[in-house]
Design a protein around this motif. Structure first.
Motif, PDB file in Angstrom:
ATOM      1  N   ASP A 198       0.952  -1.250   0.063  1.00 34.13           N
ATOM      2  CA  ASP A 198      -0.121   0.026  -0.072  1.00 34.13           C
ATOM      3  C   ASP A 198       1.013   1.345  -0.086  1.00 34.13           C
ATOM      4  O   ASP A 198       0.817   2.415   1.088  1.00 34.13           O
ATOM      5  N   LEU A 199       1.718   1.439  -1.079  1.00 38.63           N
ATOM      6  CA  LEU A 199       2.588   2.542  -1.101  1.00 38.63           C
ATOM      7  C   LEU A 199       2.270   3.484  -2.307  1.00 38.63           C
ATOM      8  O   LEU A 199       1.852   3.026  -3.168  1.00 38.63           O
ATOM      9  N   LEU A 200       2.591   4.671  -2.046  1.00 38.56           N
ATOM     10  CA  LEU A 200       2.506   5.706  -3.130  1.00 38.56           C
ATOM     11  C   LEU A 200       3.725   5.406  -3.991  1.00 38.56           C
ATOM     12  O   LEU A 200       4.738   5.342  -3.639  1.00 38.56           O
ATOM     13  N   VAL A 201       3.660   5.877  -5.261  1.00 42.08           N
ATOM     14  CA  VAL A 201       4.762   5.847  -6.250  1.00 42.08           C
ATOM     15  C   VAL A 201       4.794   7.135  -6.867  1.00 42.08           C
ATOM     16  O   VAL A 201       3.541   7.817  -7.471  1.00 42.08           O
ATOM     17  N   ILE A 202       6.058   7.835  -6.759  1.00 39.88           N
ATOM     18  CA  ILE A 202       6.434   9.015  -7.546  1.00 39.88           C
ATOM     19  C   ILE A 202       7.029   8.518  -8.963  1.00 39.88           C
ATOM     20  O   ILE A 202       8.109   7.893  -8.692  1.00 39.88           O
ATOM     21  N   ALA A 203       6.531   8.570  -9.992  1.00 39.88           N
ATOM     22  CA  ALA A 203       7.014   8.238 -11.228  1.00 39.88           C
ATOM     23  C   ALA A 203       7.569   9.458 -12.126  1.00 39.88           C
ATOM     24  O   ALA A 203       6.677  10.331 -12.682  1.00 39.88           O
ATOM     25  N   ARG A 229      -2.357   5.108  -7.272  1.00 40.59           N
ATOM     26  CA  ARG A 229      -1.287   5.027  -6.140  1.00 40.59           C
ATOM     27  C   ARG A 229      -0.158   6.082  -6.634  1.00 40.59           C
ATOM     28  O   ARG A 229       1.039   5.908  -6.203  1.00 40.59           O
ATOM     29  N   THR A 230      -0.195   6.237  -8.185  1.00 38.15           N
ATOM     30  CA  THR A 230       0.675   6.953  -8.767  1.00 38.15           C
ATOM     31  C   THR A 230       0.729   8.440  -8.941  1.00 38.15           C
ATOM     32  O   THR A 230      -0.178   8.773  -9.277  1.00 38.15           O
ATOM     33  N   ILE A 231       1.937   9.082  -8.718  1.00 37.92           N
ATOM     34  CA  ILE A 231       2.102  10.403  -9.111  1.00 37.92           C
ATOM     35  C   ILE A 231       3.016  10.705 -10.199  1.00 37.92           C
ATOM     36  O   ILE A 231       4.146  10.366 -10.155  1.00 37.92           O
ATOM     37  N   THR A 232       2.587  10.815 -11.447  1.00 37.61           N
ATOM     38  CA  THR A 232       3.326  10.831 -12.727  1.00 37.61           C
ATOM     39  C   THR A 232       3.648  12.190 -12.917  1.00 37.61           C
ATOM     40  O   THR A 232       2.904  13.259 -12.943  1.00 37.61           O
TER      41      THR A 232
END
Length: 393
Positions: A198-203, A229-232
């Protein structure tokens, strides 16, 4: 009087890249002929259509504040471009226009990291991803990207670094500084880990348009279960040669956008109005310009990789993205800083020591091939001569 800076400033050293650039510039001002391979700045002019659009916007009087989120037409254009090129399904409401990817990076971390939170960060990496969370009181925990693995992720190592304090994972794809591109298989495995924990991802996908050799760029937000859950992060500096225009963006679900815009509105208010207008033209009418630049980068990369691998004592893999080559100089028996200084002093070439990007960068130099083909030919000849002289000492 004595100026006492905030203690958190101890976590913010001056950029190693800029330190090399400053020294090289001083040598150049003193009359030395320096070849600059240290800065990640395209040598192409911004496409004329983009400049014309900016001039038209200024002439039309578009010189006032915009919405904190960015002008609606640009947000729509970004969402459409991402969806068509990366297989995502963003709406305009899921886009925040920022002052470069640097601000997008800060906003996405400041909005979600509390003191003591842990964030998984590649090593080596553009060091904003180490120092920004540190300054916020969070703890960057690195996962290694190694040349022998073609800079793919060692998932056994990554999972061993996850604790109950881990909140986010950073993915830089294509990579600065290695030029590595994550495979679809790598990103699918990473997605499984992010969902399971349950992690956020900064891509960070600022270099997504600059891939070579038929390589596929995969946006992690396009994979099942990842958009939520992704911040592109994306922007205009690299592919469109708009570094000085300072325009980027982040795409994420509305709840994430609402958190990030609160940071954004108290730091920069909004991106420049007429630059936003020009960016619409970049996205809708400059694909041919980007492709022409990409093809020239491919030509440069192919030359430099071949030339460097013919020099006894150094080597490099064949990177498939961005415009960087990570050169292995371990057999020279010197630190990356020592070799960088040697080449600057003796070959008049400015390169960045790999140690500027983290511990896994030690033993490497980063070359930016975002300069002319002729300069790269001269640079490789100088490097060859300098390395031969070093080995014969």
């Amino acid at each position: 009087m004595e100026y006492k800076t905030a203690k958190r400033m101890e976590c913010l050293p001056f950029s190693g890249i800029r330190a090399v650039m400053e020294k090289a510039n001083k040598m150049q001002q003193a009359g030395e002929k320096i070849i600059h391979l240290e800065i990640g700045r395209p040598d192409f002019d911004t496409p004329e259509k983009i400049k014309k659009a900016a001039n038209g916007s200024l002439a039309a009087g578009h010189v006032f504040y915009t919405s904190n989120y960015g002008i609606p037409k640009l947000r729509e254009a970004i969402a459409k471009w991402e969806n068509e090129n990366h297989g995502t399904d963003y709406e305009a409401s899921e886009v925040l226009v920022t002052v470069g990817v640097g601000e997008a990076t800060f906003a996405s971390m400041d909005a979600f990291l509390d003191p003591g939170d842990e964030i998984l960060v590649p090593n080596p990496v553009w060091l904003n991803y180490i120092h920004v969370p540190s300054a916020l009181g969070a703890v960057p925990v690195t996962y290694s990207l190694k040349e022998e693995n073609d800079y793919q992720i060692d998932f056994e190592e990554m999972e061993s670094r996850i604790t109950d304090k881990t909140k986010m994972i950073v993915v830089v794809n294509p990579s600065n500084p290695t030029g590595g591109v994550f495979s679809r298989e790598t990103l699918e495995k990473l997605s499984e880990i992010a969902i399971r924990h349950d992690l956020l991802v900064i891509a960070d996908e600022i270099y997504s348009q600059l891939v070579y050799d038929g390589t596929e760029h995969v946006s992690i937000a396009s994979l099942p279960g990842m958009k939520e859950r992704t911040i592109t992060l994306g922007g205009f500096s690299k592919a469109y040669s708009m570094t000085g225009w300072r325009l980027g963006y982040l795409c994420a679900p509305v709840g994430i956008i609402q958190a990030c815009v609160r940071v954004h509105q108290y730091t920069v208010t909004c991106a420049s109005s007429f630059v936003q207008e020009a960016a619409i033209t970049a996205l809708t009418d400059c694909a041919d310009d980007v492709e022409a630049m990409r093809q020239e980068y491919q030509r440069r990369k192919d030359y430099v990789v071949k030339a460097l691998n013919e020099i006894d004592g150094i080597s490099c893999n064949n990177p498939h993205g961005a415009f960087y080559i990570f050169v292995n100089i371990k057999s020279l028996g010197m630190t990356s800083m020592e070799v960088a200084e040697y080449l600057l002093e003796n070959a008049k070439i400015a390169l960045v020591p790999g140690s500027a990007f983290g511990s896994e960068g030690e033993g490497y130099l980063r070359i930016s091939y975002a300069c002319s083909y002729e300069e790269l030919q001269e640079a490789c000849a100088r490097i060859k001569k300098a390395v031969e002289e070093l080995k014969n000492k």
